[in-house]
Motif scaffolding. Sequence first.
Motif, PDB file in Angstrom:
ATOM      1  N   LEU A  45      -8.352  15.136  -1.074  1.00  0.00           N
ATOM      2  CA  LEU A  45      -7.594  14.802  -2.277  1.00  0.00           C
ATOM      3  C   LEU A  45      -7.295  13.309  -2.376  1.00  0.00           C
ATOM      4  N   TRP A  46      -7.527  12.593  -1.278  1.00  0.00           N
ATOM      5  CA  TRP A  46      -7.277  11.134  -1.313  1.00  0.00           C
ATOM      6  C   TRP A  46      -8.566  10.338  -1.096  1.00  0.00           C
ATOM      7  N   VAL A  47      -9.722  10.990  -1.332  1.00  0.00           N
ATOM      8  CA  VAL A  47     -10.988  10.268  -1.275  1.00  0.00           C
ATOM      9  C   VAL A  47     -10.990   9.212  -2.395  1.00  0.00           C
ATOM     10  N   GLY A  48     -11.372   8.003  -2.054  1.00  0.00           N
ATOM     11  CA  GLY A  48     -11.407   6.941  -3.063  1.00  0.00           C
ATOM     12  C   GLY A  48     -10.060   6.314  -3.350  1.00  0.00           C
ATOM     13  N   SER A  49      -9.053   6.662  -2.534  1.00  0.00           N
ATOM     14  CA  SER A  49      -7.710   6.121  -2.802  1.00  0.00           C
ATOM     15  C   SER A  49      -7.619   4.624  -2.507  1.00  0.00           C
ATOM     16  N   LEU A  50      -8.382   4.133  -1.519  1.00  0.00           N
ATOM     17  CA  LEU A  50      -8.300   2.718  -1.159  1.00  0.00           C
ATOM     18  C   LEU A  50      -8.709   1.802  -2.315  1.00  0.00           C
ATOM     19  N   PRO A  51      -9.921   1.974  -2.909  1.00  0.00           N
ATOM     20  CA  PRO A  51     -10.265   1.099  -4.033  1.00  0.00           C
ATOM     21  C   PRO A  51      -9.376   1.310  -5.248  1.00  0.00           C
ATOM     22  N   ARG A  52      -8.910   2.547  -5.446  1.00  0.00           N
ATOM     23  CA  ARG A  52      -8.054   2.799  -6.607  1.00  0.00           C
ATOM     24  C   ARG A  52      -6.692   2.145  -6.436  1.00  0.00           C
ATOM     25  N   VAL A  53      -6.104   2.258  -5.242  1.00  0.00           N
ATOM     26  CA  VAL A  53      -4.808   1.619  -4.994  1.00  0.00           C
ATOM     27  C   VAL A  53      -4.945   0.100  -5.068  1.00  0.00           C
TER      28      VAL A  53
END
Length: 320
Positions: free
Chosen positions: A280-288
Amino acid sequence: RIRTNRATMVAAVATAETPAPKKKNPLASFFGGASAGLTSSVLLQPFEVVKTRMQAQKLSGARGMVTITRDVVQQQGVKGLWRGVSASCMRTTAGAGLYFFLLERVTKEFSARESAKTESSFTRSVTMFTAGASARTVAAVLLNPITVVKTRMEYGGVQGKGVFTALAEVARKEGSRGLFSGVGTTVMRDAPFSGLNLLLFTQTRSLMSEVARLQQRETGAFDTFVAGALAGAGATFVTHPPDVIRTRVQLGRMMQARSGGSRVPVSLTKIIKEEGWRALWVGSLPRVARRTVQQAITWSLFDIVSRSFGGNFLAEDKKK
């Protein structure tokens, strides 16, 4: 009498030289939000492209942010990192402009209702959260078709086509269901994000305004920038799971239309069961990372541009 006449003349000259207060443009908030949205979209699109591709993967065997960035550059060149920027600019420019336009009016409406009451800090917090969530919900629903096209362009599923051509193709092949696919999860992401973002921003900015007062200085652009960055980072991380679901839903319909097969259902429980909570937090780093900088730029530019058109609710809040 001579002294009196001189005093009267001086007062009259001073009054004449004092510039009349700038009349507020009713679209000040729209222009402020739109210009901020356009700027942040152009500058930060690579983060969005990488995030979309990360979210489209299953957790097992998923590639990281650096790996995907390298692959995109190797396969498509640096310009590949700006894939879908036209749709992103349209969506974010219109979305931010409409959001801030509605936000100012919703905030005033809630404030007017509470003005006759003794407003507690909890009530003010609820008011801010509700105002942000309400304004964003309207903007998210109206602009969902552009969001669908933007997501598919970023993934690489729409190539060599303009935004309007892609919209017409989705409408022809998938109908209104395609244009509004993922609208539920988009609202689930955007409404809480905007409510929490506005709440965190106003609270952080108030704290920084108090610090500025103790330092005997005015609240400046740096305070707004920092408050926007902190609010954007916190609200983005908390509301990331619905964005993962939205991406998979909107890409799933495209893949189904191409293959002619049955659409694979996407749901929160299905992702958790098959891939675990981490998915559910895949891709959270670039999005944050993107949202942190985006919100810092957005709130700062919104404040500056809308003031030039006659002010905004941030300026009014600063006077209180």
